[in-house]
Design an enzyme around this catalytic site. Structure first.
Site, PDB file in Angstrom:
ATOM      1  N   ASP A 273     -20.421  55.607  34.092  1.00 28.44           N
ATOM      2  CA  ASP A 273     -21.332  55.983  35.185  1.00 28.44           C
ATOM      3  C   ASP A 273     -20.507  56.221  36.442  1.00 28.44           C
ATOM      4  O   ASP A 273     -19.943  55.290  37.014  1.00 28.44           O
ATOM      5  CB  ASP A 273     -22.347  54.855  35.412  1.00 28.44           C
ATOM      6  CG  ASP A 273     -23.452  55.236  36.387  1.00 28.44           C
ATOM      7  OD1 ASP A 273     -23.252  56.161  37.203  1.00 28.44           O
ATOM      8  OD2 ASP A 273     -24.520  54.597  36.340  1.00 28.44           O
TER       9      ASP A 273
ATOM     10  N   ASP B 107     -23.048  43.404  54.526  1.00 31.71           N
ATOM     11  CA  ASP B 107     -22.736  43.526  53.098  1.00 31.71           C
ATOM     12  C   ASP B 107     -23.393  44.735  52.456  1.00 31.71           C
ATOM     13  O   ASP B 107     -23.501  44.803  51.228  1.00 31.71           O
ATOM     14  CB  ASP B 107     -23.146  42.264  52.334  1.00 31.71           C
ATOM     15  CG  ASP B 107     -22.349  41.033  52.770  1.00 31.71           C
ATOM     16  OD1 ASP B 107     -21.150  41.196  53.071  1.00 31.71           O
ATOM     17  OD2 ASP B 107     -22.920  39.935  52.806  1.00 31.71           O
TER      18      ASP B 107
ATOM     19  N   HIS C 108     -24.550  57.852  33.782  1.00 32.34           N
ATOM     20  CA  HIS C 108     -25.712  57.437  34.568  1.00 32.34           C
ATOM     21  C   HIS C 108     -27.013  57.685  33.811  1.00 32.34           C
ATOM     22  O   HIS C 108     -27.970  56.922  33.939  1.00 32.34           O
ATOM     23  CB  HIS C 108     -25.704  58.179  35.912  1.00 32.34           C
ATOM     24  CG  HIS C 108     -26.615  57.577  36.936  1.00 32.34           C
ATOM     25  ND1 HIS C 108     -26.461  56.290  37.389  1.00 32.34           N
ATOM     26  CD2 HIS C 108     -27.690  58.080  37.602  1.00 32.34           C
ATOM     27  CE1 HIS C 108     -27.399  56.022  38.298  1.00 32.34           C
ATOM     28  NE2 HIS C 108     -28.158  57.084  38.426  1.00 32.34           N
TER      29      HIS C 108
ATOM     30  N   SER D  71     -31.870  53.751  38.051  1.00 30.33           N
ATOM     31  CA  SER D  71     -31.265  54.186  39.307  1.00 30.33           C
ATOM     32  C   SER D  71     -32.106  53.680  40.489  1.00 30.33           C
ATOM     33  O   SER D  71     -32.328  52.475  40.610  1.00 30.33           O
ATOM     34  CB  SER D  71     -31.132  55.721  39.286  1.00 30.33           C
ATOM     35  OG  SER D  71     -30.235  56.170  40.268  1.00 30.33           O
TER      36      SER D  71
END
Length: 286
Positions: A239, A216, A267, A134
């Site tokens: 996830d 972006d 996740h 993560s």
């Protein structure tokens, strides 16, 4: 277990049950214990756990509000301790690396990357591999790009290198910790106390959401071509916090990287399917 290979993208079908974990505090394989200590790095005292006696050093990098204790129990207990020396750190403001309180300036990922690398150097590891989950995956990607001579191999999962408006919506969905499941919330409340836990989660949502204002939604996209070490990207197809296009983007832009898709993975796939995860990672690191 069925395994199919399409190019460099691997797909693994896992059983829908969790892998059994060893009893808390019991060291697996090779009989080494898990030690805990602090070392001063960049003006703060960083806490880490260490286990194993192998020649290949590996640093585990936790996610938001994470620590070695909360995020990597099955890896600290069960990864091969004859082959690897495993270090799990608590980034500044997380776990037992308090003080300072955690904050989220625009460069907090770069700060964590420098802290992580400097910690391993303070521990006298000349070269090491990174396993980042993560937020820890983002930190690991930055570290691998900025300190290429120090990084042997890289594994990331649940990571992203940009923030979309959809991501911001997802993040705001976890802003209020009182709505978290008791299973996820309880160990963090025990570690931090409710006030610090809730305040830091809100600050994290604000901090990471600011990246959506960049062109972006960039966090570190421009650094991916600078990653030269062998790289293994793992993604859980269930996830709900990090959509799959993020993993595919990293795979596309890190030359020679491998992508593993876990159909039943969420996740926290390294906890839910710890046995399979550890085996895949150990095979890659060998």
């Amino acid at each position: 277990m069925v395994r199919r290979s399409v190019g460099r993208v691997l797909r693994v079908l896992l059983p829908a049950r969790a892998a059994p974990l060893m009893p808390r505090g019991q060291a697996a394989c090779y009989g080494t214990s898990i030690t805990s200590a602090k070392v001063q790095v960049n003006g703060v005292h960083l806490h880490y756990q260490q286990t194993g006696e192998g020649s290949h050093a590996v640093l585990l990098l936790p996610g938001m509000l994470g620590s070695g204790q909360t995020d990597f129990g099955p890896q600290l207990k069960s990864m091969n301790k004859q082959l690897f020396t495993i270090v799990a750190w608590d980034p500044r403001g997380y776990g037992q690396s308090i003080p300072p309180s955690r904050d989220f300036p625009p460069d907090f990922f770069e700060r964590d990357a420098k802290d992580a690398v400097d910690l391993m150097q303070a521990l006298k590891f000349k070269k090491f591999s990174l396993l980042g989950w993560s937020d820890g995956g983002i930190t690991a990607l930055i570290a691998a790009a900025k300190y290429p001579t120090l990084i042997h191999k890289l594994v990331v999962w649940g990571a992203n290198v940009s923030v979309t408006q959809e991501d911001v919506r997802i993040y705001n969905g976890i802003r209020d910790v009182s709505k978290w499941s008791e299973k996820v919330k309880k160990p963090l409340e025990e570690l931090y106390g409710h006030k610090y836990f809730a305040k830091t989660c809100e600050a994290w949502v604000d901090g990471i959401s600011r990246f959506a204002e960049n062109s972006d939604g960039n966090i570190c996209q421009e650094l991916l071509p600078d990653i030269k070490c062998p790289t293994f990207i793992i993604h859980g197809e269930k996830d709900c916090l990090v959509p799959q296009p993020h993993a595919e983007y990293i795979h596309k832009h890190v030359k020679g990287s491998r992508l593993l898709l876990m159909p039943e993975g969420k996740h926290n796939l390294h906890l839910r399917f710890a046995e399979d995860f550890n085996r895949q990672v150990e095979d890659f690191l060998r």
